[in-house]
Design a protein around this motif. Sequence first.
Motif, PDB file in Angstrom:
ATOM      1  N   ARG A 127       0.790  -1.228   0.000  1.00  0.00           N
ATOM      2  CA  ARG A 127       0.000   0.000   0.000  1.00  0.00           C
ATOM      3  C   ARG A 127       0.824   1.281   0.000  1.00  0.00           C
ATOM      4  O   ARG A 127       0.291   2.369  -0.106  1.00  0.00           O
ATOM      5  CB  ARG A 127      -0.922   0.008   1.217  1.00  0.00           C
ATOM      6  N   ALA A 128       2.133   1.162   0.160  1.00  0.00           N
ATOM      7  CA  ALA A 128       2.971   2.362   0.223  1.00  0.00           C
ATOM      8  C   ALA A 128       4.369   2.030  -0.262  1.00  0.00           C
ATOM      9  O   ALA A 128       4.737   0.862  -0.404  1.00  0.00           O
ATOM     10  CB  ALA A 128       3.025   2.883   1.658  1.00  0.00           C
ATOM     11  N   ASP A 129       5.113   3.103  -0.525  1.00  0.00           N
ATOM     12  CA  ASP A 129       6.520   2.933  -0.907  1.00  0.00           C
ATOM     13  C   ASP A 129       7.307   2.728   0.374  1.00  0.00           C
ATOM     14  O   ASP A 129       7.893   3.653   0.946  1.00  0.00           O
ATOM     15  CB  ASP A 129       7.005   4.168  -1.657  1.00  0.00           C
ATOM     16  N   TYR A 130       7.306   1.508   0.845  1.00  0.00           N
ATOM     17  CA  TYR A 130       7.809   1.185   2.181  1.00  0.00           C
ATOM     18  C   TYR A 130       8.499  -0.168   2.132  1.00  0.00           C
ATOM     19  O   TYR A 130       7.962  -1.125   1.579  1.00  0.00           O
ATOM     20  CB  TYR A 130       6.632   1.150   3.166  1.00  0.00           C
ATOM     21  N   ALA A 131       9.696  -0.203   2.663  1.00  0.00           N
ATOM     22  CA  ALA A 131      10.445  -1.467   2.717  1.00  0.00           C
ATOM     23  C   ALA A 131      11.017  -1.650   4.112  1.00  0.00           C
ATOM     24  O   ALA A 131      11.563  -0.712   4.704  1.00  0.00           O
ATOM     25  CB  ALA A 131      11.562  -1.479   1.680  1.00  0.00           C
ATOM     26  N   ALA A 132      10.893  -2.847   4.650  1.00  0.00           N
ATOM     27  CA  ALA A 132      11.413  -3.167   5.982  1.00  0.00           C
ATOM     28  C   ALA A 132      12.492  -4.233   5.847  1.00  0.00           C
ATOM     29  O   ALA A 132      12.270  -5.280   5.236  1.00  0.00           O
ATOM     30  CB  ALA A 132      10.291  -3.663   6.883  1.00  0.00           C
ATOM     31  N   THR A 133      13.650  -3.934   6.413  1.00  0.00           N
ATOM     32  CA  THR A 133      14.767  -4.883   6.385  1.00  0.00           C
ATOM     33  C   THR A 133      14.972  -5.461   7.778  1.00  0.00           C
ATOM     34  O   THR A 133      15.166  -4.717   8.750  1.00  0.00           O
ATOM     35  CB  THR A 133      16.072  -4.196   5.932  1.00  0.00           C
ATOM     36  N   LEU A 134      14.928  -6.790   7.889  1.00  0.00           N
ATOM     37  CA  LEU A 134      15.161  -7.451   9.170  1.00  0.00           C
ATOM     38  C   LEU A 134      16.652  -7.395   9.485  1.00  0.00           C
ATOM     39  O   LEU A 134      17.477  -7.929   8.743  1.00  0.00           O
ATOM     40  CB  LEU A 134      14.699  -8.908   9.116  1.00  0.00           C
TER      41      LEU A 134
END
Length: 220
Positions: A127-134
């Motif tokens: 839904r958004a320009d969003y990235a999560a890195t563990l």
Amino acid sequence: MTVNDDGADPQSGTPDTPGTRTPGTPSLGASGPGSPGSGSELIGLISASIRRERERAGLSMAELARRAGIAKSTLSQLEAGAGNPSVETLWALGVALDVPFSRLIDPPRPVVRVIRAGEGPVTHSERADYAATLLASCPPNARRDIYRIEAQPGETRASDPHMPGTVEHVLLGAGRALAGPTGAPVELGPGDYVSYPGDAPHVFRALEPGTLAVIVMEHV
């Protein structure tokens, strides 16, 4: 001095006799001149390991000796680096301390893990320009404190060891910095991450004005 690790049970009241060893009982001795596990170097390592693990477990010397079934005088000499423990004695101490045998003869070395910007497992939002890195998953029963750091170039921030088991995680947001173990800090740029043992001396030093970072202190 050689410690007799086949001494009487500490509750029997019969002291063990330094300088003797039951024939056939193996001991940890030198494996050759200059080898990593030879002579006084190995004994010193074992001595420090036993003392460290006993203190980490919160046990008195008398209580550890009782649980391991060895004489308190034997344990005292081992912690002082004056003994030559048998394999059986080390196994008994490992069981009493609830640690692997290997931790008493070859303790795990501090592990420094670096994840550079653009590295690591990434998940994206739909839904958004969003990235999560563990960067680091939370181990069971861990407690964490999170700090936002603002730093400027100048004197290095040197930290003494925190409580045993502490791990620090640093994510640099802006600027540049040196962070990590005192003897081997890692240079970080925006987006870089490093983790290192917080129970050993460590440093943080800003290399550019306006350096910003997030530090997570993990208390296991």
